[in-house]
Design an enzyme around this catalytic site. Structure first.
Site, PDB file in Angstrom:
ATOM      1  N   GLU A 174       3.354   1.389  11.763  1.00  0.00           N
ATOM      2  CA  GLU A 174       4.874   0.392  11.893  1.00  0.00           C
ATOM      3  C   GLU A 174       6.044   0.826  11.547  1.00  0.00           C
ATOM      4  OE1 GLU A 174       4.518  -3.128  12.393  1.00  0.00           O
ATOM      5  OE2 GLU A 174       2.135  -1.879  13.254  1.00  0.00           O
ATOM      6  N   HIS A 246       5.008  -5.507   6.157  1.00  0.00           N
ATOM      7  CA  HIS A 246       5.727  -4.845   5.758  1.00  0.00           C
ATOM      8  C   HIS A 246       6.004  -4.018   4.098  1.00  0.00           C
ATOM      9  CE1 HIS A 246       5.788  -4.480  10.361  1.00  0.00           C
ATOM     10  NE2 HIS A 246       5.801  -3.898  10.343  1.00  0.00           N
ATOM     11  N   CYS A 367      15.270  -5.352   8.894  1.00  0.00           N
ATOM     12  CA  CYS A 367      14.806  -5.084   9.842  1.00  0.00           C
ATOM     13  C   CYS A 367      15.614  -4.532  11.530  1.00  0.00           C
ATOM     14  CB  CYS A 367      13.347  -6.375  10.207  1.00  0.00           C
ATOM     15  SG  CYS A 367      12.289  -6.856   8.931  1.00  0.00           S
TER      16      CYS A 367
END
Length: 439
Positions: A174, A246, A367
């Site tokens: 990721e 995450h 993000c």
């Protein structure tokens, strides 16, 4: 080696919508089906970039990916003209149409993992595009993301771009959302922290653990990192199942400071011991742990306290936390931040930014950016069109105001004219960025 951190934010695309496609992302699930405002989302993101640019930081961006993703729809069995493909998908498989229109590439913390030249064996800056294989809508991104990286970081003398890892569950990756670099100064050799949720072949209960240890180890090998200066740490299952899909939802680091929630890691004491050992001789680690007694895991995730940018600001002796306004509006996190900056610790100020459109889909300030530590020579060698100034931001905002919708519901994706709108908007943005080859 003299270097600075350049933040490459994702330019939010015209198809930003609340499709609810991300299992384990509570905000995405909670707001699924709501009406989004792509215009406001992109303007909010660009204003955040402007704020950091005006503070004296170097600010770049990555362009939105082409949407809808017709290659994906064709691979799913739809055929004919673009119009016919949209009609068929809307009628027979509306979820697949949402996947094809997903604007999740805006969260560039998932675009790639970066290791600066100070850490790598060949003294080049290394970038590995993330395969994002766990979620269908994100698994389609890496070919276009790789093309963007190649267009921006194409100088082989300074940069090494690695293709995404194999598209298998054992290699689930990721990107930088599960990676933290710690150091004495940006240009000095550092410690690279890789956080994973499961081992290869391991199944986990609850929400999916999206990053594997094998993926992290593979990237570290490809980047030529020293094993003595690399740490592989397991994220706590408690955090994952609470909605920390995450690591950057419960942890952020900058320079010598690691800012994290008490429940971030499976073994907090072991994590700190490993990092201190890896940092030995380079710098003294400054851990700042937020106890559950002061900020619950629920509040940390809902407010995205840790999904903030932790930055070295010109002229400031202590780090600055750039946090979403939701942190200010949540009693426990606001009170904690007030106590944090009133002390003499490494974080001296909190600045709040409005990125509500992104937050409602599960992405805060951290993000929205990919951190790339670069020397002046590397900055000069990269594509200059994506490095921002105020005039370029003004031009991008003008295109957004002209071409983006201010209302978009998931069912609007069936509008046959919307695909043309997205194409027109992206081509105009690429023209400003001098990236016409990506059109």
């Amino acid at each position: 080696m003299k270097a600075r951190e350049v933040n490459f934010d994702g330019l939010i695309g015209p198809s930003h919508n609340y499709g609810g496609l991300s299992d384990g992302n509570l905000a995405s699930s909670r707001n699924a089906g709501d009406v989004s405002n792509p215009r406001e989302a992109a303007l909010q993101g660009l204003e955040k970039m402007r704020t950091l640019l005006k503070a004296g930081l170097t600010q770049g961006l990555l362009p939105p990916l082409p949407r809808p993703n017709f290659d994906f729809l064709v691979s799913a069995g739809f055929h004919g003209s673009d119009r016919q493909i949209i009609e068929q998908a809307a009628a027979r498989a509306p979820r697949l149409l949402k996947v094809a229109y997903s604007a999740s590439s805006m969260w560039t913390a998932n675009a790639a993992t970066i290791s600066p030249a100070a850490d790598t064996q060949d003294k080049r800056l290394h970038l590995t595009a993330a395969n994002l294989s766990t979620m269908l809508h994100r698994s389609t991104e890496h070919p276009d993301t790789t093309a963007s990286l190649q267009a921006i970081f194409g100088d082989d003398e300074h940069f090494a771009i690695h293709a995404a890892l194999p598209m298998h569950a054992d290699f689930a990756d990721e990107g930088a959302a599960n990676h933290v670099r710690l150091c004495a100064a940006h240009g000095d050799p550092g410690v690279e922290l890789f956080v994973y949720g499961r081992e290869a072949g391991e199944s986990t209960a609850g929400f999916p653990a999206r990053q594997t240890k094998l993926a992290a180890e593979s990237i570290a090998r490809a980047h030529g990192l020293s094993s003595d200066r690399t740490a592989f740490i397991r994220q706590s299952s408690e955090a994952i199942n609470a909605g920390a899909f995450h690591n950057d939802v419960v942890c952020v680091g900058a320079i010598d400071t690691l800012f994290f929630h008490e429940a971030a890691f499976e073994d907090t004491a072991g994590t700190l011991q490993s990092l201190q050992k890896a940092a030995d001789g380079l710098f003294e680690l400054k851990p700042v742990m937020v106890p559950t007694s002061e900020v619950s895991l629920e509040d940390a995730i809902r407010s995205y306290l840790f999904n903030s940018q932790l930055l070295v600001m010109p002229g400031e002796s202590r780090l600055v936390l750039v946090a979403p306004t939701e942190v200010q509006e949540t009693n426990s996190t606001r009170a904690y931040c007030e106590r944090l900056v009133s002390g003499n610790g490494p974080i001296g100020r909190v600045e709040y930014v409005d990125v509500r459109q992104s937050m409602r889909n599960g992405g805060g300030p951290a993000c929205l950016r990919l951190r790339v530590v670069m020397t002046d020579e590397e900055i000069a060698a990269c594509h200059q069109g994506v490095l921002l100034n105020e005039e370029r931001i003004d031009s991008l905002q003008a295109i957004v105001r002209k071409t983006y919708r201010d209302r978009l519901a998931p069912e609007d994706l069936a509008d046959l004219s919307f695909a043309d709108e997205c194409r027109t908007a992206r081509e105009a943005l690429l023209d400003v960025l001098d990236l016409k080859e990506l059109a």
